[in-house]
Motif scaffolding. Structure first.
Motif, PDB file in Angstrom:
ATOM      1  N   HIS A 168       0.828  -1.215   0.000  1.00 10.12           N
ATOM      2  CA  HIS A 168       0.000   0.000   0.000  1.00 10.12           C
ATOM      3  C   HIS A 168       0.859   1.260   0.000  1.00 10.12           C
ATOM      4  O   HIS A 168       1.666   1.465   0.908  1.00 10.12           O
ATOM      5  CB  HIS A 168      -0.939   0.027   1.202  1.00 10.12           C
TER       6      HIS A 168
ATOM      7  N   HIS B  30       1.170   5.588  -1.939  1.00 14.64           N
ATOM      8  CA  HIS B  30       0.593   6.664  -2.780  1.00 14.64           C
ATOM      9  C   HIS B  30       1.759   7.341  -3.502  1.00 14.64           C
ATOM     10  O   HIS B  30       2.160   8.446  -3.163  1.00 14.64           O
ATOM     11  CB  HIS B  30      -0.164   7.675  -1.906  1.00 14.64           C
TER      12      HIS B  30
ATOM     13  N   HIS C 164      -9.770   1.739   2.231  1.00 14.41           N
ATOM     14  CA  HIS C 164      -9.263   2.413   3.443  1.00 14.41           C
ATOM     15  C   HIS C 164     -10.388   2.412   4.484  1.00 14.41           C
ATOM     16  O   HIS C 164     -11.448   2.984   4.227  1.00 14.41           O
ATOM     17  CB  HIS C 164      -8.933   3.877   3.172  1.00 14.41           C
TER      18      HIS C 164
ATOM     19  N   HIS D 165      -5.582  -0.520   6.788  1.00 18.80           N
ATOM     20  CA  HIS D 165      -5.479   0.109   8.107  1.00 18.80           C
ATOM     21  C   HIS D 165      -6.278  -0.608   9.203  1.00 18.80           C
ATOM     22  O   HIS D 165      -5.693  -1.260  10.037  1.00 18.80           O
ATOM     23  CB  HIS D 165      -5.855   1.603   8.082  1.00 18.80           C
TER      24      HIS D 165
ATOM     25  N   ASP E 173       2.440   3.159   2.898  1.00 21.53           N
ATOM     26  CA  ASP E 173       1.556   4.321   2.778  1.00 21.53           C
ATOM     27  C   ASP E 173       2.361   5.510   2.249  1.00 21.53           C
ATOM     28  O   ASP E 173       3.260   5.321   1.442  1.00 21.53           O
ATOM     29  CB  ASP E 173       0.860   4.625   4.118  1.00 21.53           C
TER      30      ASP E 173
HETATM   31 ZN   LIG Z   1      -3.615   5.062   1.716  1.00 19.95          ZN
END
Ligand SMILES: [Zn+2]
Length: 338
Positions: free
Chosen positions: A24, A26, A179, A211, A278
């Motif tokens: 995971h 971004h 998420h 998460h 993340d």
């Molecule tokens: Zn995220």
């Protein structure tokens, strides 16, 4: 007495098992922290940051997104990651520009030997039909591997948000990453909602919760109900240890816990857990480098998991499973013949 270094031993075994899987991230917004937003925005609430990134996305060019994603891929490779999944923004602000950059980055990733998967990040929600169009268009590009979801952004319509996501997942035959439960408070019950929606739509085994921090803020009876429900739904999990370990102090009472996905309990309940970095060097996590060694170290320290077999699975095999690469690889090598 012979000194042993369990950390080095663990890293060697992960390398032997094929390297880290960062499940995971971004990457499209990686390396966007600057002197100005380091002074103010980094202290804002998550929901304000969701709006703030519009400023960057309005200004950024295709080249900027390409550079962010490629730099992330190069650094991941250098830090021992061999497969990764990045959410990529898709909305009326950025349009499909970041998705185009991700498409180019896929070719680049292949050239440097990284298995790179792409998921959609819809920060403007999908209930508004004007925003929904961009998700449909992104899925039609063929670049998207996994449908990403953020029900929290469609406040008050989280269930309808997930219904749309599951209808699209069935239409395009895609896995789903959602998420959920990010705020570390017991008023959130999004993991439960996701497990229920997964079963309602018959998408068992193809859905991953990202998460699930707030689950740890509930009492043991509720947590174990959700674990059972998750098992029934074939729901898997991604923990991003440094992403929420910075959860702010509050006066709200809850069972004592670290602000992290309750992985120590999940692995004992036969639930698949993978790990991700993340955000990397952006307004959400200005100091984060995306180094999976750091993430794994935080995970084992915050949850007291010392079992190498469990940690290696989290760092490698489980990551491949949740990003959809495990089946592909086994198909190629014929391991799934029976
Ligand atoms: Zn995220």
């Amino acid at each position: 007495m012979i000194y042993c270094n369990p950390w080095q031993d663990l890293l060697d075994k992960i390398s032997d098992a094929g390297g880290f899987v960062n499940a995971h991230a971004h990457f499209d917004r990686a390396y966007t922290i600057d002197d100005k937003n380091l002074q103010d925005v980094v202290y804002d609430h998550l929901y304000h940051k969701w709006l703030y990134v519009d400023n960057y996305k309005e200004r950024a060019t295709l080249n900027d997104f390409c550079q962010n994603i490629q730099t992330a891929l190069i650094n991941q490779k250098q830090m021992g990651t061999t497969a990764c999944l990045s959410f990529i923004d898709v909305d009326s602000i950025v349009g499909l520009e970041a998705i185009r950059a991700a498409s180019l980055a896929k070719k680049y990733a292949e050239s440097i030997g990284i298995d790179f998967k792409v998921a959609t990040q819809t920060l403007k929600g999908i209930i508004n039909p004007y925003e929904r169009i961009y998700l449909d268009m992104a899925l039609d590009t063929g670049v998207v591997d996994i449908i990403g979801s953020l029900p929290g952004v469609d406040k008050g319509f989280e269930g309808s948000h997930l219904d749309i996501i599951f209808e699209l997942a069935k239409r395009y035959d895609k896995r789903v990453h959602v998420h959920v439960d990010q705020l570390n408070i017991a008023t959130e019950r999004e993991t439960e909602m996701l497990a229920r929606k997964t079963m309602q739509h018959g998408w068992e085994g193809k859905v991953t919760a990202v998460h699930s921090i707030s689950l740890a803020a509930h009492d043991a009876i509720y947590r174990h109900e959700v674990y059972k429900m998750s098992r029934d739904a074939g729901l898997s999990f991604i923990t991003c240890p440094t992403a929420w370990i910075d959860s702010r102090r509050s006066e709200i009472y809850s069972p004592t816990h670290n602000a992290i996905t309750p992985v120590d309990e999940m692995v004992g309940q036969d639930l698949i857990v993978a790990i991700g970095s993340d955000n990397i060097h952006d307004i959400y996590k200005p100091y984060s480098t995306g180094d999976m060694q750091v993430e794994l170290k935080f995970l084992l320290e915050a949850t007291h998991i010392y079992d190498h077999e469990i940690l290696i699975k989290i760092a490698t095999e489980n990551g491949l499973k949740v990003i959809g690469s495990y089946d592909d690889r086994n198909r190629v090598t014929g391991k799934n013949k029976d």
